[in-house]
Design a protein around this motif. Structure first.
Motif, mmCIF file in Angstrom:
data_model
loop_
_atom_site.group_PDB
_atom_site.id
_atom_site.type_symbol
_atom_site.label_atom_id
_atom_site.label_comp_id
_atom_site.label_asym_id
_atom_site.label_seq_id
_atom_site.Cartn_x
_atom_site.Cartn_y
_atom_site.Cartn_z
ATOM 1 N N ALA A 76 0.811 -1.217 0.000
ATOM 2 C CA ALA A 76 0.000 0.000 0.000
ATOM 3 C C ALA A 76 0.846 1.271 0.000
ATOM 4 C CB ALA A 76 -0.923 0.007 1.226
ATOM 5 N N SER A 77 2.069 1.194 0.512
ATOM 6 C CA SER A 77 2.855 2.402 0.773
ATOM 7 C C SER A 77 3.182 3.261 -0.445
ATOM 8 C CB SER A 77 4.136 2.037 1.521
ATOM 9 O OG SER A 77 4.970 1.201 0.744
ATOM 10 N N PRO A 78 3.318 2.715 -1.665
ATOM 11 C CA PRO A 78 3.569 3.623 -2.793
ATOM 12 C C PRO A 78 2.487 4.681 -2.977
ATOM 13 C CG PRO A 78 4.112 1.381 -3.427
ATOM 14 C CD PRO A 78 3.445 1.298 -2.080
ATOM 15 N N SER A 79 1.259 4.376 -2.555
ATOM 16 C CA SER A 79 0.166 5.338 -2.730
ATOM 17 C C SER A 79 0.242 6.500 -1.746
ATOM 18 C CB SER A 79 -1.189 4.631 -2.562
ATOM 19 O OG SER A 79 -1.412 4.243 -1.211
ATOM 20 N N TYR A 80 1.008 6.355 -0.676
ATOM 21 C CA TYR A 80 1.022 7.384 0.359
ATOM 22 C C TYR A 80 1.496 8.736 -0.173
ATOM 23 C CZ TYR A 80 0.785 3.352 3.581
ATOM 24 O OH TYR A 80 0.430 2.196 4.234
ATOM 25 N N SER A 81 2.461 8.719 -1.092
ATOM 26 C CA SER A 81 2.979 9.980 -1.626
ATOM 27 C C SER A 81 2.208 10.447 -2.855
ATOM 28 C CB SER A 81 4.473 9.848 -1.969
ATOM 29 O OG SER A 81 4.687 8.759 -2.848
ATOM 30 N N LEU A 82 1.118 9.754 -3.171
ATOM 31 C CA LEU A 82 0.257 10.155 -4.291
ATOM 32 C C LEU A 82 -1.031 10.790 -3.788
ATOM 33 C CD1 LEU A 82 0.612 7.006 -6.587
ATOM 34 C CD2 LEU A 82 1.803 9.183 -6.821
ATOM 35 N N ARG A 83 -1.703 10.131 -2.857
ATOM 36 C CA ARG A 83 -3.004 10.613 -2.392
ATOM 37 C C ARG A 83 -2.834 11.927 -1.629
ATOM 38 N NH1 ARG A 83 -3.494 5.578 1.847
ATOM 39 N NH2 ARG A 83 -2.167 6.440 3.484
ATOM 40 N N GLY A 84 -3.814 12.799 -1.795
ATOM 41 C CA GLY A 84 -3.749 14.088 -1.117
ATOM 42 C C GLY A 84 -2.789 15.069 -1.753
ATOM 43 N N GLY A 85 -2.317 14.769 -2.970
ATOM 44 C CA GLY A 85 -1.342 15.630 -3.630
ATOM 45 C C GLY A 85 -0.013 14.916 -3.787
ATOM 46 N N THR A 86 0.470 14.774 -5.016
ATOM 47 C CA THR A 86 1.713 14.058 -5.225
ATOM 48 C C THR A 86 2.891 14.832 -4.648
ATOM 49 O OG1 THR A 86 2.095 15.075 -7.377
ATOM 50 C CG2 THR A 86 0.855 13.022 -7.346
ATOM 51 N N ARG A 87 3.950 14.095 -4.367
ATOM 52 C CA ARG A 87 5.129 14.688 -3.729
ATOM 53 C C ARG A 87 5.693 15.858 -4.535
ATOM 54 N NH1 ARG A 87 8.427 10.109 -1.928
ATOM 55 N NH2 ARG A 87 7.308 10.380 0.036
ATOM 56 N N ASP A 88 5.806 15.713 -5.854
ATOM 57 C CA ASP A 88 6.382 16.784 -6.665
ATOM 58 C C ASP A 88 5.525 18.044 -6.633
ATOM 59 O OD1 ASP A 88 8.460 15.140 -7.328
ATOM 60 O OD2 ASP A 88 7.680 14.568 -9.294
ATOM 61 N N ILE A 89 4.199 17.876 -6.697
ATOM 62 C CA ILE A 89 3.300 19.034 -6.642
ATOM 63 C C ILE A 89 3.438 19.738 -5.292
ATOM 64 C CG2 ILE A 89 0.884 19.731 -6.562
ATOM 65 C CD1 ILE A 89 1.786 19.156 -9.371
ATOM 66 N N LEU A 90 3.461 18.970 -4.215
ATOM 67 C CA LEU A 90 3.553 19.568 -2.883
ATOM 68 C C LEU A 90 4.876 20.307 -2.696
ATOM 69 C CD1 LEU A 90 2.021 16.758 -0.649
ATOM 70 C CD2 LEU A 90 0.983 18.915 -1.298
ATOM 71 N N ARG A 91 5.950 19.738 -3.179
ATOM 72 C CA ARG A 91 7.243 20.406 -3.021
ATOM 73 C C ARG A 91 7.304 21.688 -3.830
ATOM 74 N NH1 ARG A 91 11.340 15.116 -2.661
ATOM 75 N NH2 ARG A 91 10.581 14.474 -0.599
ATOM 76 N N GLY A 92 6.613 21.719 -4.959
ATOM 77 C CA GLY A 92 6.499 22.968 -5.703
ATOM 78 C C GLY A 92 5.737 24.018 -4.917
ATOM 79 N N MET A 93 4.636 23.596 -4.259
ATOM 80 C CA MET A 93 3.870 24.515 -3.420
ATOM 81 C C MET A 93 4.718 25.059 -2.274
ATOM 82 S SD MET A 93 0.228 22.524 -3.011
ATOM 83 C CE MET A 93 -0.194 23.610 -1.653
ATOM 84 N N ILE A 94 5.460 24.167 -1.635
ATOM 85 C CA ILE A 94 6.294 24.575 -0.508
ATOM 86 C C ILE A 94 7.357 25.576 -0.966
ATOM 87 C CG2 ILE A 94 7.965 23.771 1.215
ATOM 88 C CD1 ILE A 94 6.357 21.060 1.139
ATOM 89 N N ALA A 95 7.986 25.288 -2.086
ATOM 90 C CA ALA A 95 9.028 26.177 -2.600
ATOM 91 C C ALA A 95 8.470 27.559 -2.929
ATOM 92 C CB ALA A 95 9.672 25.554 -3.844
ATOM 93 N N ARG A 96 7.301 27.600 -3.549
ATOM 94 C CA ARG A 96 6.685 28.893 -3.854
ATOM 95 C C ARG A 96 6.300 29.617 -2.574
ATOM 96 N NH1 ARG A 96 4.387 25.937 -8.085
ATOM 97 N NH2 ARG A 96 2.504 25.536 -6.857
ATOM 98 N N GLY A 97 5.731 28.879 -1.618
ATOM 99 C CA GLY A 97 5.303 29.496 -0.374
ATOM 100 C C GLY A 97 6.446 30.078 0.432
ATOM 101 N N LEU A 98 7.617 29.474 0.292
ATOM 102 C CA LEU A 98 8.802 29.952 1.028
ATOM 103 C C LEU A 98 9.622 30.948 0.211
ATOM 104 C CD1 LEU A 98 9.988 26.632 2.703
ATOM 105 C CD2 LEU A 98 8.665 28.475 3.715
ATOM 106 N N GLY A 99 9.116 31.310 -0.968
ATOM 107 C CA GLY A 99 9.820 32.269 -1.790
ATOM 108 C C GLY A 99 11.056 31.724 -2.452
ATOM 109 N N LEU A 100 11.113 30.421 -2.683
ATOM 110 C CA LEU A 100 12.303 29.793 -3.258
ATOM 111 C C LEU A 100 12.189 29.592 -4.765
ATOM 112 C CD1 LEU A 100 12.929 27.093 -0.501
ATOM 113 C CD2 LEU A 100 13.975 29.362 -0.731
ATOM 114 N N ARG A 101 11.022 29.902 -5.334
ATOM 115 C CA ARG A 101 10.863 29.798 -6.801
ATOM 116 C C ARG A 101 9.795 30.750 -7.281
ATOM 117 N NH1 ARG A 101 8.012 24.179 -8.429
ATOM 118 N NH2 ARG A 101 7.679 25.358 -10.313
#
Length: 389
Positions: free
Chosen positions: A364-389
């Motif tokens: 089941a664990s591969p789905s954990y980083s997909l559901r609720g927003g994929t890892r790449d999308i979330l890291r993009g959000m975090i980077a924008r929110g912190l002013g890093l991109r």
């Protein structure tokens, strides 16, 4: 937002004593309710669907904790719900039936719904009788929600809904869906023209097909809408405000204990084995410390965000951070435990129940980083929110 403002507003937070006091009675109930369940079944927890269990939680007053009393809730703080969620996940209780409704559909309706919508849906959610699923992802869209194509068009006093949603958890067992749809423009318009609607899944023109995953479960679904007629009051909030609303909704989804406790039943079963003579090794003790040391700061961050949600403050960036960090630990746990169990030689004999829980969690664990927003999308959000991109 600069690189520090998003996180500077977070402060260490403790759960208030009156909310901690919920644990004792709840643990007694859960100990009895889950006593006959195998570790493998309890490892499913928030994908485990049991309508009777959810109704029992409602009867005992553990659902709708943060909802106002006039809608059947209990008017308690977000910390009270946090305590309940921790205990449910730690015991591996089957929470899927009420999960989406209690976690995000109800709060979304409280914030944006009409008075009629609140009175129609919220009491049933609090009783554990009204189940919601979430219609966000679509084929060729995934976590890129701004590119959704499912469309709701006005037709007199109705909406005509056409399109498709995918990865809709328990869509085949839910009564309603809150769907993100396009009410104007095209997918190239991105966030503009998006709205949210309540879809009664018993309406003509709706087809729901479960999707079997690697574990053999079929809780994900694809949902098709073929000229479905929705009443005018199906719209949530303002037409065209769907993007802002769904961002708020995702904050409820991404910051809670479910984003780092999904592998907890497996972890507890393994710890029980490590405490025995057969499983107690220096390697296992070091691994236990490593896992605890990663879970503790994520929980602290999650609690700090709970304080922000309690104050009705935006926490989209911080919530994305919890989800990203939490799912990384969740995915690490089964891999690390497997390494421990299978690297200690032929004399080690882990219990069959532990191995069954490990097998399920690993699949089941591969789905954990997909559901609720994929890892790449979330890291993009975090980077924008912190002013890093």
């Amino acid at each position: 937002m600069n690189s520090t403002s998003a996180l500077n507003s977070l402060t260490p937070t403790a759960i208030p004593p009156e909310d901690e006091a919920l644990r004792s009675d709840l643990r007694s109930f859960l100990r009895q309710a889950t006593s006959a369940m195998s570790p493998e079944k309890r490892a499913r927890s928030w994908s485990g669907f049991d309508a009777n269990f959810s109704r029992r939680l409602g009867e005992l007053g553990y659902l709708g904790l943060t909802f106002p009393k006039e809608y059947g809730g209990h008017g308690r703080s977000a910390f009270a719900r946090y305590v309940v969620i921790e205990e449910l996940l730690n015991f591996g209780a089957p929470v899927a039936a009420h999960w989406m409704a209690d976690r995000q559909s109800g709060p979304l309706l409280l914030k944006y719904g009409t008075e009629a919508q609140k009175r129609k849906f919220l009491p049933g959610i609090c009783r554990g009788e009204t189940f919601f699923c979430i219609g966000m992802s679509e084929p060729n869209a995934g976590s890129d929600l701004a590119s959704v194509r499912t469309r709701a068009v006005k037709d007199g006093n109705e909406w005509r809904l056409t399109g498709q949603k995918i990865w809709t958890t328990h869509g085949h067992r839910s009564h309603y869906m809150i769907a993100l749809v396009r009410t104007s423009g095209t997918s190239t318009d991105r966030q503009k023209g998006l709205s949210q609607v309540i879809v009664d899944l018993s309406l003509p023109g709706i087809t729901v097909r479960p999707i079997t995953d690697l574990t053999g479960d079929a809780h994900f679904c694809e949902v098709f809408f073929d000229d479905v007629r929705l009443s005018a009051d199906a719209l949530i909030g303002e037409e065209g405000n769907g993007w802002d609303q769904v961002v708020t909704e995702l904050s409820y989804e991404r910051s809670g204990p479910e984003r780092f406790y999904t592998s907890m039943v497996l972890f507890d079963e393994w710890l029980a084995y490590v405490r025995t003579e057969g499983g107690h090794t220096p390697q296992a003790v070091r691994l236990a410390g490593k896992i605890f040391s990663q879970l503790a700061p994520i929980r602290a961050l999650s609690l700090a965000i709970t304080q922000k949600l309690e104050r009705h403050e935006n926490s989209a960036v911080e919530s994305a951070l919890v989800k990203d960090l939490g799912t990384s630990v969740e995915q690490m746990i089964p891999l690390a435990i497997a390494d421990d169990l299978y690297s200690c030689g032929p004399n080690q004999s882990p219990p069959a129940a532990l191995l069954a829980a490990l097998n399920y969690t690993t699949l089941a664990s591969p789905s954990y980083s997909l559901r609720g927003g994929t890892r790449d999308i979330l890291r993009g959000m975090i980077a924008r929110g912190l002013g890093l991109r």
